[in-house]
Enzyme design. Structure first.
Site, mmCIF file in Angstrom:
data_model
loop_
_atom_site.group_PDB
_atom_site.id
_atom_site.type_symbol
_atom_site.label_atom_id
_atom_site.label_comp_id
_atom_site.label_asym_id
_atom_site.label_seq_id
_atom_site.Cartn_x
_atom_site.Cartn_y
_atom_site.Cartn_z
ATOM 1 N N HIS A 226 44.911 43.078 45.132
ATOM 2 C CA HIS A 226 44.795 41.653 44.831
ATOM 3 C C HIS A 226 46.084 40.913 45.226
ATOM 4 C CE1 HIS A 226 43.596 38.097 42.313
ATOM 5 N NE2 HIS A 226 44.919 37.966 42.274
ATOM 6 N N GLU A 227 47.221 41.454 44.808
ATOM 7 C CA GLU A 227 48.499 40.787 45.094
ATOM 8 C C GLU A 227 48.774 40.717 46.592
ATOM 9 O OE1 GLU A 227 50.132 39.136 42.974
ATOM 10 O OE2 GLU A 227 48.915 39.848 41.295
ATOM 11 N N HIS A 230 47.410 37.761 48.170
ATOM 12 C CA HIS A 230 48.291 36.589 48.096
ATOM 13 C C HIS A 230 49.409 36.690 49.126
ATOM 14 C CE1 HIS A 230 46.395 35.015 44.577
ATOM 15 N NE2 HIS A 230 46.800 35.973 43.763
ATOM 16 N N HIS A 236 43.180 32.206 45.048
ATOM 17 C CA HIS A 236 42.186 32.738 44.132
ATOM 18 C C HIS A 236 40.782 32.270 44.479
ATOM 19 C CE1 HIS A 236 45.359 33.668 40.932
ATOM 20 N NE2 HIS A 236 45.001 34.749 41.579
HETATM 21 ZN ZN LIG Z 1 46.238 36.461 41.852
#
Ligand SMILES: [Zn+2]
Ligand SMILES: [Ca+2]
Ligand SMILES: [Ca+2]
Ligand SMILES: [Ca+2]
Ligand SMILES: [Zn+2]
Length: 491
Positions: A226-227, A230, A236
Site C-alpha cells: 500500500h505504502e 503512495h 487513496h
Molecule cells: Zn495510504
C-alpha cells in the site's frame, strides 16, 4: 501542478486484537466500548484535522454544530459512502474508530493521480530494520511488495545498498526527523512521500507496531505494498476492494490489486510490455526518451554543501530547524536524525512558492512563513487555511515584502528586516511597536548589509548574510562569531 504530497496510513483501533483477525473494519457494534460524548467529539475533531484538513481551533471553541465541522463530517461521510447527515452518528463514529489509512483530504482524491517518477527503473534501499523479524524476512517482504507493482506496470525496482536510493525504507518510532512523528503502538502505521527528490518516495514504518509476515500483527507485505503505491504517486481509493483503500486489511485476495489499482498505475507508468504502444498513443516525442519525459516535479535538487549557498529564510519549527532556499527545504531536527530535504511541497503540500522570511512563536507552536506580501501559518506540517496579508502585522502599505524575520521569546517581539531598516512587532498585544522602522545598523552594530534570514537560538540571534551566518549577542549588541551558513547543515 500539484507536486508531492505525503500520505499517512493511520490505524485507529477499536480494540486490541480486532485488526489481527478482522479482515476489514466492519463496524462491530457489540465490541465497542461506551464512549463519552466529549470523547466522541475529540476523536472526530482529531480525525477530521488529520484526514480532512479541518482547521485547528481550541477544543473548547470547536462545536459539533459548527458549519465547518459539519461540512467536514459530510465530506468524510461522502468519501466512505455513509449517510450524509453531517452528524456524528453511530456509523460515522465507528468508521472513525476503525482501522484506516490516512487520506489527508478529499480534495486530493478528486484530483487526478499524483506525480510520477520520471523514469521506470526505480532504486530502493532499506536503511533501518525492525527487530520484529529476521532481516532476510524483511528483505523478502519488501521485495514482494515492490513486485506487486512491478508485475502490474512497466516499472522495475532495483535494490541498492546506498543511502540515496529513490525510495528509502525505514523503520522508525515517534519523532524521526520529518514533520510527521509517529504515535507509538497503533494509530499511525506507516507513511510514504510521493515521487520526488530527497525525501520523495521515502517510506517510513512505525516500529512501535508489531510487524509480521503472517497475521499475528500488522502484515508488513500488505502495508508495504500500500505504502509503495503512495511512493509511486497513487492516492487513496474509495473502493474497498482496492489496495489503495485507506484502511488496513489483514487478509487480501491472491490478486492484491483491484482493477482500479491497476488502471491507476497504468495511467502513471503504462502497462507491462506495451511501452511502444503507450508512447505512440500519448505522442511522446522520442527526443525526451519515452520514459524520461513526463516529469511533473521540478528539478531543483540543491547541493547543501555548495560554499556559496545562501538561504532565503531560516526558522525553528517545533524541535527542528527549517532552511528554505527557492522552493526547496532542508529540515534539521535537534536530535541526531538525518537531515531531511526536498521540495517544500513535500513537507507542506500547500506551499508552492519560495519563502522570503520565516519565524517561530513557541507559545503558539506556530511558524509564520512569509512570501512577498502574504504569509502562511504552520503548525507541525499543517499549513493553516489560505495565506493572509502581510499588512496584518501593521506594516505601512508600501511594505510589500520583507527580507527576514525572527521572534525573540524573552521580549515577546518579532523583528522584521527589510533592506537597511527593521520593525518590531509586539506579539502579546499584536501591534507594531511605536517608533519603527529604525535603521538596522543603529541597533545591530556590525550588521551593515541586507539580511537574508534570521533565527533565534539559545539566547543568540543568528543573521544569515550571503553564505555566512553572524552570531549576534543582542544584550552586548555585538557580533560574536561568523561562520559558513551551511555549517548548520553539517558541511
Ligand atoms: Zn495510504
Ligand atoms: Ca527519496
Ligand atoms: Ca503507530
Ligand atoms: Ca529572505
Ligand atoms: Zn516519516
Amino acid at each position: 501542478m500539484h507536486v508531492m504530497v505525503l500520505s499517512c496510513c493511520v490505524l485507529v483501533l477499536l480494540l486490541p486484537g480486532l485488526c489481527l483477525s478482522a479482515p476489514t473494519f466492519t463496524p462491530e457494534v457489540t465490541s465497542s466500548p461506551p464512549a463519552e460524548p466529549q470523547g466522541d467529539l475529540k476523536l472526530a475533531i482529531e480525525y477530521l484535522q488529520q484526514f480532512y484538513n479541518l482547521q485547528k481551533e481550541p477544543l473548547g471553541r470547536m462545536k459539533r454544530s459548527g458549519a465547518s465541522f459539519i461540512s467536514k463530517v459530510k465530506e468524510m461521510q461522502i468519501f466512505f459512502g455513509l449517510n450524509t447527515s453531517g452528524a456524528l452518528d453511530f456509523d460515522t463514529l465507528e468508521l472513525m474508530r476503525s482501522p484506516r489509512c490516512g487520506v489527508p483530504d478529499v480534495e486530493e482524491y478528486s484530483q487526478i493521480q499524483g506525480t510520477r517518477w520520471d523514469k521506470n527503473v526505480i532504486t530502493y534501499s532499506i536503511g533501518t530494520y525492525t527487530r520484529d523479524m529476521p532481516r532476510n524476512t524483511v528483505d523478502s517482504l519488501v521485495d514482494s511488495a515492490f513486485s506487486v507493482w512491478a508485475r502490474a506496470s512497466s516499472l522495475t525496482f532495483v535494490r541498492s545498498y546506498t543511502r540515496n536510493a529513490d525510495i528509502m525504507v525505514h523503520f522508525v518510532t515517534y519523532e524521526h526527523g520529518d514533520l510527521f512523528p509517529f504515535d507509538g503502538p497503533r494509530g499511525t502505521l506507516a507513511h510514504a512521500f510521493g515521487p520526488g527528490l530527497g525525501v520523495g518516495g521515502d517510506t517510513h514504518f512505525d516500529d512501535s507496531e508489531h510487524w509480521t509476515a503472517g497475521d499475528t500483527g500488522f502484515n508488513l507485505f500488505v502495508v508495504a505494498a500500500h505504502e509503495f503505491g503512495h511512493a509511486l504517486g497513487l492516492k487513496h481509493s474509495r473502493n474497498p476492494e482496492s489496495l489503495m483503500y485507506p484502511s488496513y486489511k489483514s487478509s487480501h485476495p491472491a490478486n492484491i490489486l483491484s482493477d482500479e489499482d491497476v488502471a491507476n498505475i497504468h495511467a502513471l507508468y503504462g502497462p507491462v510490455r506495451s511501452r511502444a504502444n503507450h508512447v505512440l498513443r500519448h505522442g511522446l516525442s522520442s527526443q525526451h526518451g519515452p520514459w524520461i519525459s513526463g516529469s511533473l516535479f521540478p528539478r531543483l535538487m540543491q547541493n547543501k554543501c555548495d560554499p556559496d549557498l545562501t538561504f532565503d529564510a531560516v526558522s525553528t519549527l517545533g524541535d527542528a530547524t527549517c532552511f528554505f532556499r527557492g522552493r526547496y527545504l532542508w529540515i534539521k531536527h535537534n536530535e541526531q536524525y538525518d537531515i531531511k530535504e526536498g521540495p517544500i511541497t513535500n513537507f507542506m503540500p500547500k506551499i508552492e512558492t519560495s519563502i522570503d522570511a520565516a519565524f517561530w512563536v513557541p507559545r503558539r507552536s506556530t511558524a509564520y512563513l512569509i512570501h512577498e506580501s502574504t504569509f502562511w501559518t504552520v503548525r507541525g506540517s499543517l499549513v493553516k487555511g489560505k495565506p493572509r496579508a502581510l499588512s496584518h502585522f501593521g506594516f505601512p502599505a508600501w511594505v510589500q515584502d520583507v527580507d527576514a524575520a525572527v521572534h525573540i521569546v524573552k521580549t515577546g517581539r518579532t523583528l522584521f528586516f527589510m533592506h537597511d531598516i527593521y520593525w518590531s512587532y509586539n506579539e502579546n498585544r499584536r501591534v507594531m511597536d511605536f517608533g519603527y522602522p529604525k535603521y538596522i545598523s543603529d541597533d545591530f552594530p556590525g550588521v551593515n548589509t541586507t539580511i537574508n534570514a534570521a533565527v533565534h537560538k539559545e539566547g543568540y540571534l543568528y543573521f544569515f548574510i550571503g553564505p555566512e551566518v553572524y552570531k549576534y549577542d543582542y544584550t552586548q549588541k555585538r557580533v560574536v562569531a561568523v561562520e559558513k551558513a551551511n555549517s548548520w547543515l553539517g558541511c
